[in-house]
Design a protein around this motif. Structure first.
Motif, PDB file in Angstrom:
ATOM      1  N   LYS A 281       0.831  -1.208   0.000  1.00  0.00           N
ATOM      2  CA  LYS A 281       0.000   0.000   0.000  1.00  0.00           C
ATOM      3  C   LYS A 281       0.860   1.251   0.000  1.00  0.00           C
ATOM      4  CE  LYS A 281      -4.083  -1.796   2.444  1.00  0.00           C
ATOM      5  NZ  LYS A 281      -4.831  -1.767   3.731  1.00  0.00           N
TER       6      LYS A 281
ATOM      7  N   ILE B  50       2.231   1.630  -3.680  1.00  0.00           N
ATOM      8  CA  ILE B  50       1.349   2.013  -4.792  1.00  0.00           C
ATOM      9  C   ILE B  50       0.509   3.252  -4.483  1.00  0.00           C
ATOM     10  CG2 ILE B  50       1.207  -0.366  -5.605  1.00  0.00           C
ATOM     11  CD1 ILE B  50      -1.691  -0.425  -4.506  1.00  0.00           C
TER      12      ILE B  50
ATOM     13  N   GLU C  42      -2.646   5.605  -3.066  1.00  0.00           N
ATOM     14  CA  GLU C  42      -4.096   5.461  -3.255  1.00  0.00           C
ATOM     15  C   GLU C  42      -4.362   4.858  -4.624  1.00  0.00           C
ATOM     16  OE1 GLU C  42      -6.575   5.981  -1.145  1.00  0.00           O
ATOM     17  OE2 GLU C  42      -5.091   6.448   0.412  1.00  0.00           O
ATOM     18  N   ASN C  43      -5.110   3.752  -4.659  1.00  0.00           N
ATOM     19  CA  ASN C  43      -5.333   3.070  -5.926  1.00  0.00           C
ATOM     20  C   ASN C  43      -6.644   2.328  -5.877  1.00  0.00           C
ATOM     21  OD1 ASN C  43      -4.990   0.558  -7.821  1.00  0.00           O
ATOM     22  ND2 ASN C  43      -3.486   2.062  -8.505  1.00  0.00           N
ATOM     23  N   GLN C  44      -7.406   2.448  -6.968  1.00  0.00           N
ATOM     24  CA  GLN C  44      -8.740   1.843  -6.991  1.00  0.00           C
ATOM     25  C   GLN C  44      -8.702   0.316  -7.066  1.00  0.00           C
ATOM     26  OE1 GLN C  44     -10.931   2.516 -10.711  1.00  0.00           O
ATOM     27  NE2 GLN C  44      -9.037   3.315 -11.625  1.00  0.00           N
ATOM     28  N   TYR C  45      -7.525  -0.241  -7.412  1.00  0.00           N
ATOM     29  CA  TYR C  45      -7.425  -1.691  -7.531  1.00  0.00           C
ATOM     30  C   TYR C  45      -6.697  -2.329  -6.348  1.00  0.00           C
ATOM     31  CZ  TYR C  45      -8.751  -0.445 -12.257  1.00  0.00           C
ATOM     32  OH  TYR C  45      -9.410   0.080 -13.344  1.00  0.00           O
ATOM     33  N   ALA C  46      -6.526  -1.572  -5.265  1.00  0.00           N
ATOM     34  CA  ALA C  46      -5.771  -2.070  -4.114  1.00  0.00           C
ATOM     35  C   ALA C  46      -6.454  -3.245  -3.422  1.00  0.00           C
ATOM     36  CB  ALA C  46      -5.550  -0.939  -3.111  1.00  0.00           C
TER      37      ALA C  46
ATOM     38  N   TYR D 152       2.528  -7.434 -10.849  1.00  0.00           N
ATOM     39  CA  TYR D 152       3.053  -6.540  -9.805  1.00  0.00           C
ATOM     40  C   TYR D 152       4.053  -7.267  -8.917  1.00  0.00           C
ATOM     41  CZ  TYR D 152       3.133  -3.594  -5.614  1.00  0.00           C
ATOM     42  OH  TYR D 152       3.536  -2.831  -4.536  1.00  0.00           O
TER      43      TYR D 152
ATOM     44  N   THR E 216       1.578   3.046 -11.612  1.00  0.00           N
ATOM     45  CA  THR E 216       0.292   2.854 -10.959  1.00  0.00           C
ATOM     46  C   THR E 216      -0.148   1.406 -11.128  1.00  0.00           C
ATOM     47  OG1 THR E 216      -2.005   3.622 -10.833  1.00  0.00           O
ATOM     48  CG2 THR E 216      -1.021   3.508 -13.018  1.00  0.00           C
TER      49      THR E 216
ATOM     50  N   GLY F 199      -2.739  -1.343 -12.172  1.00  0.00           N
ATOM     51  CA  GLY F 199      -3.853  -1.372 -13.106  1.00  0.00           C
ATOM     52  C   GLY F 199      -4.353  -2.786 -13.315  1.00  0.00           C
TER      53      GLY F 199
ATOM     54  N   ARG G  67      -6.857  -7.866 -12.339  1.00  0.00           N
ATOM     55  CA  ARG G  67      -6.133  -6.811 -11.627  1.00  0.00           C
ATOM     56  C   ARG G  67      -4.741  -7.294 -11.229  1.00  0.00           C
ATOM     57  NH1 ARG G  67      -9.892  -5.454  -6.677  1.00  0.00           N
ATOM     58  NH2 ARG G  67     -10.148  -7.724  -6.763  1.00  0.00           N
TER      59      ARG G  67
END
Length: 490
Positions: free
Chosen positions: A220, A223, A225-229, A276, A358, A360, A380
């Motif tokens: 965390k 990366i 703030e990420n919408q796919y976290a 990742y 980022t 994705g 993801r």
């Protein structure tokens, strides 16, 4: 931090032919040590006989030396100086002393002549060593060549203690990544091939591993703030699986690289794409190639040893649109459109190599695996962004169908031009790329994956491949030097 490569300890042994003053070799050896400084062990035994050759090797090994410079301070004794290569089990460099530090009567060493005899005798003994382009020089010049030898020696040592761990067969329709592994055994590289099912079982055993929350927090922080976290629990579980497998299966080897199946069943059974995690491990010196590309991960590992920095593995993927070339490249870079291309992979490149990294999702996989979902789920897990601009070396070591090794090296740059695309991707410029593409990559049937080192490392890579015995080392030849198959009338 790179931790999966050898720590080099260099040593130097001086040799002397008995009809020349041994003091001449010793004085010149001391001058090299003084010019080099810390990090070079100076063996006190000057080798004139076979027994001294054995004793000198025993001495350097006792002092932890794992890469050796044999220095002809004068003409040198042909048999003892090359028997050193029988006794020492590690990368070796042979160099000789230039004249100029004394008179040319009692102070002449004739190492210029002696290097010829040393090379001849090494050939008789079938010994492979590193001899630089200019092997005879002053102390200061030879120190520069020893520095050149260091990354070469690191790579050779790394390969001696490397195990490549593979999971899964190569994907269907990706036969280009499939190559005979016999050449790896010839190199001394260990290989462990496993099923995807073995990996899935190990992954499931790591469910609720108490280390997962801490690793998720680390991810965390990386990366942001990420919408796919939301996929991080799965990714953390997978990273721990690979790291534990590495420690439990390296056996007698010190270093590990992975070549893993990553689609299409991976997504449906594991629930994410592994890009990742691959990028994180590669950033630490543990390359994880896509699509079970064993020679791709081998190439990456060599690049990590040579550069001491993260590398990546990319598809030689697509042409640059003429509009993008005209707007961002033409007039700014001395490159024709056909000397540019885009290197791409789904998202396996280390964050430190990307401009605005980022997390994705894999767009190509989503089209077939979850086309009806508004938001991605099992696709993801990519690390995406344009590659940072700068010098690069594009290269690969590959086994042909007949198990002979071939390699290519091309230096160029990632251009400071937006890709306007997805994945880990960059616009590359390589001089004479169009000719290199046709007469090396296509002509010699290389796969679409190429390793990328970030900097100019062609010189060291070329010497590594030579040391390994690779006879066919191709490069992007200038226009003035046609390829053998190039049509002179075209």
């Amino acid at each position: 931090m790179i931790t999966n490569i050898p720590e080099l300890k260099l040593g130097i042994i001086a040799v002397s032919r008995n009809c020349f003053p041994a003091a001449l070799s010793e004085r010149r050896r001391a001058a090299i040590k003084a010019a080099y400084g810390e990090g070079l062990y100076e063996c006190p035994i000057t080798v004139e006989s076979e027994v001294q050759a054995r004793d000198a090797v025993n001495d350097v090994v006792a002092h932890g030396v794992n890469a050796l410079v044999v220095f002809l301070g004068n003409f040198g004794p042909e048999t003892p100086e090359t028997i050193i290569a029988d006794f020492f089990d590690g990368p070796m460099m042979y160099v000789g002393a230039a004249e100029g530090d004394g008179d040319l009567f009692d102070g002449r060493g004739d190492a210029y002549c002696g290097m010829l005899n040393a090379s001849y005798n090494l050939g008789l003994r079938h010994k492979r060593v590193y001899i630089p382009e200019v092997p005879v020089g002053t102390a200061e010049e030879l120190v520069e060549r020893i520095h050149d030898f260091a990354p070469i020696a690191t790579a050779i040592l790394g390969l001696k203690d490397l195990k490549i761990i593979a999971f899964g067969p190569r994907p269907d329709d990706f036969l280009a990544c499939n190559a005979p592994i016999k050449a790896l055994y010839d190199l001394g590289v260990a290989v462990e091939e496993n099923s995807e099912l073995d990996l899935l079982v190990a992954y499931n055993h790591h469910k609720d591993d108490p280390r997962i929350p801490a690793l998720m927090e680390e991810m965390k922080a990386e990366i942001g703030e990420n919408q796919y976290a939301g996929v991080l629990p799965r990714l953390a579980q997978y990273e721990l699986t690979l790291l534990d497998w590495m420690e439990e299966h390296k056996g007698t080897r010190k270093y590990v690289a992975f070549a893993n199946k990553c689609w299409p069943a991976f997504q449906t059974e594991f629930g994410f794409v592994p890009c990742y995690v691959n990028s994180r491990l590669t950033g630490r010196g543990i390359p994880v190639s896509c699509e079970v590309d064993i020679y791709g991960t081998l190439s990456e590992y060599i690049g990590i040893c040579v550069s001491g920095k993260p590398v990546t593995l990319l598809d030689i993927n697509n042409t640059v649109p003429a509009k993008a070339y005209n707007e961002g490249i033409k007039g700014k870079y001395d490159l024709r459109l056909t000397e540019t291309f885009m290197g791409f992979h789904c998202g396996n490149t280390c964050k430190s190599l990307l401009k605005e990294p980022t997390m994705g999702y894999q767009r190509i996989m989503k089209r077939s695996l979850e086309p009806d979902l508004a938001e991605p789920d099992i696709t993801r897990g990519t690390m995406e962004g344009d590659l940072k601009a700068g010098d690069i070396t594009f290269y690969r070591l590959q086994s042909a169908a007949d198990t002979t090794l071939h390699a290519y090296i091309a230096q160029g740059a990632v251009l400071d031009v937006p890709t306007n695309s997805f994945g880990s991707i960059g616009v590359f410029g390589i001089p004479e790329m169009d000719r290199f593409y046709r007469h090396v990559l296509i002509e010699k049937r290389y796969p679409h994956h190429g390793a990328v080192a970030f900097g100019n490392y062609g010189k060291a890579l070329f010497e590594v491949f030579k040391y390994m015995g690779v006879a066919d080392i191709a490069y992007n030849q200038p226009k003035s030097l046609p390829y053998p198959t190039e049509n002179p009338f075209a």
